[in-house]
Design a protein around this motif. Sequence first.
Motif, PDB file in Angstrom:
ATOM      1  N   ALA A 165       5.167  -4.534  -2.335  1.00 40.53           N
ATOM      2  CA  ALA A 165       4.116  -4.173  -1.374  1.00 40.53           C
ATOM      3  C   ALA A 165       3.511  -5.437  -0.776  1.00 40.53           C
ATOM      4  CB  ALA A 165       3.043  -3.347  -2.060  1.00 40.53           C
ATOM      5  N   ILE A 168      -0.941  -2.597   3.720  1.00 39.51           N
ATOM      6  CA  ILE A 168      -1.338  -1.196   3.709  1.00 39.51           C
ATOM      7  C   ILE A 168      -0.862  -0.532   4.996  1.00 39.51           C
ATOM      8  CG2 ILE A 168      -3.264   0.405   3.582  1.00 39.51           C
ATOM      9  CD1 ILE A 168      -2.805  -1.191   1.032  1.00 39.51           C
ATOM     10  N   PRO A 170      -1.815   2.569   7.101  1.00 44.60           N
ATOM     11  CA  PRO A 170      -2.855   3.597   7.208  1.00 44.60           C
ATOM     12  C   PRO A 170      -2.302   4.987   7.535  1.00 44.60           C
ATOM     13  CG  PRO A 170      -2.887   2.160   9.123  1.00 44.60           C
ATOM     14  CD  PRO A 170      -1.927   1.565   8.167  1.00 44.60           C
ATOM     15  N   ALA A 174      -1.084   8.380   0.330  1.00 47.50           N
ATOM     16  CA  ALA A 174      -1.436   7.464  -0.758  1.00 47.50           C
ATOM     17  C   ALA A 174      -0.248   7.251  -1.701  1.00 47.50           C
ATOM     18  CB  ALA A 174      -2.627   8.011  -1.541  1.00 47.50           C
ATOM     19  N   ASP A 175      -0.059   5.994  -2.088  1.00 50.33           N
ATOM     20  CA  ASP A 175       1.008   5.594  -3.025  1.00 50.33           C
ATOM     21  C   ASP A 175       2.409   5.930  -2.523  1.00 50.33           C
ATOM     22  OD1 ASP A 175      -0.828   4.570  -4.877  1.00 50.33           O
ATOM     23  OD2 ASP A 175      -1.100   6.546  -5.789  1.00 50.33           O
ATOM     24  N   ARG A 198       5.069  -1.638   3.322  1.00 47.40           N
ATOM     25  CA  ARG A 198       3.638  -1.343   3.377  1.00 47.40           C
ATOM     26  C   ARG A 198       3.443   0.042   2.750  1.00 47.40           C
ATOM     27  NH1 ARG A 198       3.560  -3.435   9.140  1.00 47.40           N
ATOM     28  NH2 ARG A 198       2.730  -5.569   9.000  1.00 47.40           N
ATOM     29  N   GLY A 200       0.872   3.440   1.672  1.00 44.72           N
ATOM     30  CA  GLY A 200      -0.328   4.207   1.994  1.00 44.72           C
ATOM     31  C   GLY A 200      -1.381   4.076   0.907  1.00 44.72           C
ATOM     32  N   GLN A 201      -2.649   4.117   1.361  1.00 45.12           N
ATOM     33  CA  GLN A 201      -3.752   3.890   0.427  1.00 45.12           C
ATOM     34  C   GLN A 201      -4.441   5.197   0.047  1.00 45.12           C
ATOM     35  OE1 GLN A 201      -6.743   1.212   1.891  1.00 45.12           O
ATOM     36  NE2 GLN A 201      -7.186   0.439  -0.178  1.00 45.12           N
TER      37      GLN A 201
END
Length: 201
Positions: A165, A168, A170, A174-175, A198, A200-201
Amino acid sequence: MSEQAPNHKFDTTDPKAAQSNIEREDSVLEETLEEFDPTKNSGSHETIENEIDLDAFEARIKELEDEVKQAKEGTARANAEAYNAQKRMEQEADKSKKFALQKFAKELLEVVDNLERAIENAQSDDPVIEGVRLTHKALLDVLNKNGVEVVEPQGEKFNADLHEAVGIDPDAPADTVGTVLQKGYSLNGRLLRPAMVRVGQ
């Protein structure tokens, strides 16, 4: 069976002759008895005194049987160890064969990356781009034949063992891997280079 005394006819008419015959018969009888007297037969005593000790022989037989058993077990262990050593050597040789090209293949990935950048940035009317695409495809085919495969992580759950990674995304869940900045590759199932992504958060 004891030896019988000779059968003599006694002259009963002559007392002296009869007495002589009786003494002769007594002498023969004494000699016969002496031959079979156990107290005077030394061989019989030696046999009794030298009687075999069966317990000692049985103990020795048991000892030898134990030694044979231990020898067989030792041979079996040695054979098993030799078999395991041979299998380990075969596995190591197989691994060495499979991953001998690891360093070379990893260096070729830089060439693959450069060809892909050239394809992405080329103008649609560039006459050279078709040759670049063919070169890129031929190089990937050679790599695939030697066990090198692309790791396509986009849309997968992030896995630190396969992905690296670097930012991020966007727009990604997530994950979950979003944008792939650099493809990952494996060699015969072993990670050759992690994918740069990258997440996702």
